[in-house]
Design an enzyme around this catalytic site. Structure first.
Site, PDB file in Angstrom:
ATOM      1  N   LYS A  67      81.153 -80.701  12.379  1.00  0.00           N
ATOM      2  CA  LYS A  67      80.993 -79.566  11.535  1.00  0.00           C
ATOM      3  C   LYS A  67      82.306 -78.816  11.991  1.00  0.00           C
ATOM      4  O   LYS A  67      83.124 -78.297  10.823  1.00  0.00           O
ATOM      5  CB  LYS A  67      79.965 -78.695  11.890  1.00  0.00           C
ATOM      6  CG  LYS A  67      78.599 -78.973  11.234  1.00  0.00           C
ATOM      7  CD  LYS A  67      77.480 -78.656  11.407  1.00  0.00           C
ATOM      8  CE  LYS A  67      76.016 -79.017  11.056  1.00  0.00           C
ATOM      9  NZ  LYS A  67      74.966 -78.677  11.795  1.00  0.00           N
ATOM     10  N   GLN A 111      71.859 -74.508  15.159  1.00  0.00           N
ATOM     11  CA  GLN A 111      71.776 -76.136  15.138  1.00  0.00           C
ATOM     12  C   GLN A 111      69.961 -76.252  15.727  1.00  0.00           C
ATOM     13  O   GLN A 111      69.479 -75.779  16.761  1.00  0.00           O
ATOM     14  CB  GLN A 111      72.649 -77.002  15.994  1.00  0.00           C
ATOM     15  CG  GLN A 111      72.387 -78.407  15.950  1.00  0.00           C
ATOM     16  CD  GLN A 111      73.032 -78.913  14.571  1.00  0.00           C
ATOM     17  OE1 GLN A 111      73.580 -78.392  13.825  1.00  0.00           O
ATOM     18  NE2 GLN A 111      72.308 -80.080  14.289  1.00  0.00           N
ATOM     19  N   ASP A 134      72.647 -72.394   5.817  1.00  0.00           N
ATOM     20  CA  ASP A 134      71.341 -73.691   5.587  1.00  0.00           C
ATOM     21  C   ASP A 134      70.618 -73.361   4.682  1.00  0.00           C
ATOM     22  O   ASP A 134      69.707 -74.353   4.241  1.00  0.00           O
ATOM     23  CB  ASP A 134      70.857 -73.663   6.992  1.00  0.00           C
ATOM     24  CG  ASP A 134      71.335 -74.712   8.100  1.00  0.00           C
ATOM     25  OD1 ASP A 134      71.801 -75.530   7.525  1.00  0.00           O
ATOM     26  OD2 ASP A 134      70.968 -74.461   9.284  1.00  0.00           O
TER      27      ASP A 134
HETATM   28  N1  GUN Z   1      69.704 -80.304  12.522  1.00  0.00           N
HETATM   29  C1  GUN Z   1      70.064 -81.534  11.834  1.00  0.00           C
HETATM   30  N2  GUN Z   1      70.169 -81.226  10.568  1.00  0.00           N
HETATM   31  C2  GUN Z   1      70.394 -79.914  10.511  1.00  0.00           C
HETATM   32  C3  GUN Z   1      70.724 -79.155   9.455  1.00  0.00           C
HETATM   33  O1  GUN Z   1      71.081 -79.462   8.435  1.00  0.00           O
HETATM   34  N3  GUN Z   1      70.923 -77.817   9.843  1.00  0.00           N
HETATM   35  C4  GUN Z   1      70.581 -77.089  10.931  1.00  0.00           C
HETATM   36  N4  GUN Z   1      70.836 -75.943  11.334  1.00  0.00           N
HETATM   37  N5  GUN Z   1      70.183 -77.949  12.085  1.00  0.00           N
HETATM   38  C5  GUN Z   1      70.294 -79.229  11.736  1.00  0.00           C
END
Ligand code: GUN
Length: 312
Positions: A67, A111, A134
């Site tokens: 990211k 996350q 998200d």
């Molecule tokens: N952990 C695995 N995939 C995701 C996601 O799309 N967003 C978040 N916040 N955590 C994750």
């Protein structure tokens, strides 16, 4: 097999079109880069994405690293908060409050998964809805369900973009979503309804799942079970979007090999479907690309700018 199906004209065994998620994600990132450049040039705004990582989950470390890299590559600011696995819920809420108040931060992502002492739902709903890139908060979930608006969760958004590129007119198509998670299945249902599909949602308790699958023009597999959906469950010519990312040890001439497989038995399904996403290289790359897109959307909304007007 339909007469117009893949391979029909040449007499070769039919094979579905492989949907290239890496290429589609590169296209989304290129568009985001253009929008970021236009935001800077015309409005003096640089979108910022803040990621909070609690603990040292190895998979999460990789996601967060990717990211950060991609956020910077499209010209946005990347902020990272790394917290110990022992962090309390109150402490984490304090960090979120600070980021909610920071005008240079347009998107916040915590996350997941979080350590046990922290209630995920409390944390997600503490993020300002306009910064919830998200799209997991109750506000954004409700906006999508009730009004078809709000921040759209990244993976379902990625699936929708792939469907729009490869599925033609979605109006009236019979769609089956296998899986009812808050992150993928439920928002996917809402997005397909918004596109006027006739939507069925199946899950681990669904009876006669194979028959449900055989009726679907569009099949979204998001159940998290390796290769559970078999080739003869697929309707000939259907478009298959496989969201599953499962690690599996498979035999190979050189001994057992760790491989990523989807929720669909790809080798069988590719002979029946009209189009299908591979794993890896299908839906996966779209998730971060859509996170970047959501961050631009959030920055634009914050400043009353139409993101569509930035692309010209
Ligand atoms: N952990 C695995 N995939 C995701 C996601 O799309 N967003 C978040 N916040 N955590 C994750």
């Amino acid at each position: 097999m339909p007469e117009s199906g893949p391979g029909a004209a040449s007499g070769t065994p039919p094979r579905a079109r492989i949907i290239d998620g890496r290429a589609a994600a590169a296209g989304v990132r290129a568009e985001v880069s253009r929008q970021v450049a236009a935001l800077a040039a015309r409005h003096g705004i640089t979108p910022g994405l803040a990621v909070i990582l609690v603990g040292d989950n190895a998979a999460s470390e990789i996601y967060v690293r990717n990211k950060r890299r991609q956020t910077r590559e499209v010209g946005m600011r990347s902020f990272e908060t790394r917290l110990a696995a022992s962090t309390s819920q109150a402490e984490l809420l304090g960090h979120i409050a600070r980021l909610n108040d920071d005008a240079t931060v347009h998107g916040i992502l915590v996350q997941l998964p979080l350590p046990r002492q922290i209630d995920e739902r409390v944390i997600i709903d503490a993020i300002a809805p306009g910064k919830d890139v998200d799209g997991f908060s109750v506000i954004n979930t409700g906006l999508l369900a009730a009004r078809g608006t709000g921040m759209i969760p990244c993976t379902p958004l990625g699936c929708l973009l792939l469907l729009k590129q490869h599925g033609g007119d979605l109006n009236g198509q019979r769609a089956l979503v296998v899986g009812r998670s808050n992150i993928v299945g439920k928002p996917m249902v809402q997005l397909l309804l918004r596109e006027n599909c006739t939507v069925t949602v199946a899950h681990s308790r669904t009876r006669e799942l194979a028959d449900e699958c055989r009726r679907a023009d569009i099949l979204i597999a998001a159940i998290g079970r390796p290769q559970m959906i078999k080739g003869d469950w697929i309707r000939p010519g259907a478009i298959v979007i496989d969201v599953g990312i499962n690690r599996q040890s498979l035999p190979s001439p050189a001994g057992p090999r760790e491989m990523l497989v989807g929720d669909v038995d790809f080798d069988a399904a590719v002979r029946v479907a009209g189009a299908i996403t591979p794993v890896p290289g299908g839906v996966g790359p779209m998730t971060i690309a859509c996170l970047l897109r959501n961050t631009v959307t959030a920055a634009c909304a914050r400043h009353g700018i139409d993101p569509g007007g930035l692309s010209g």
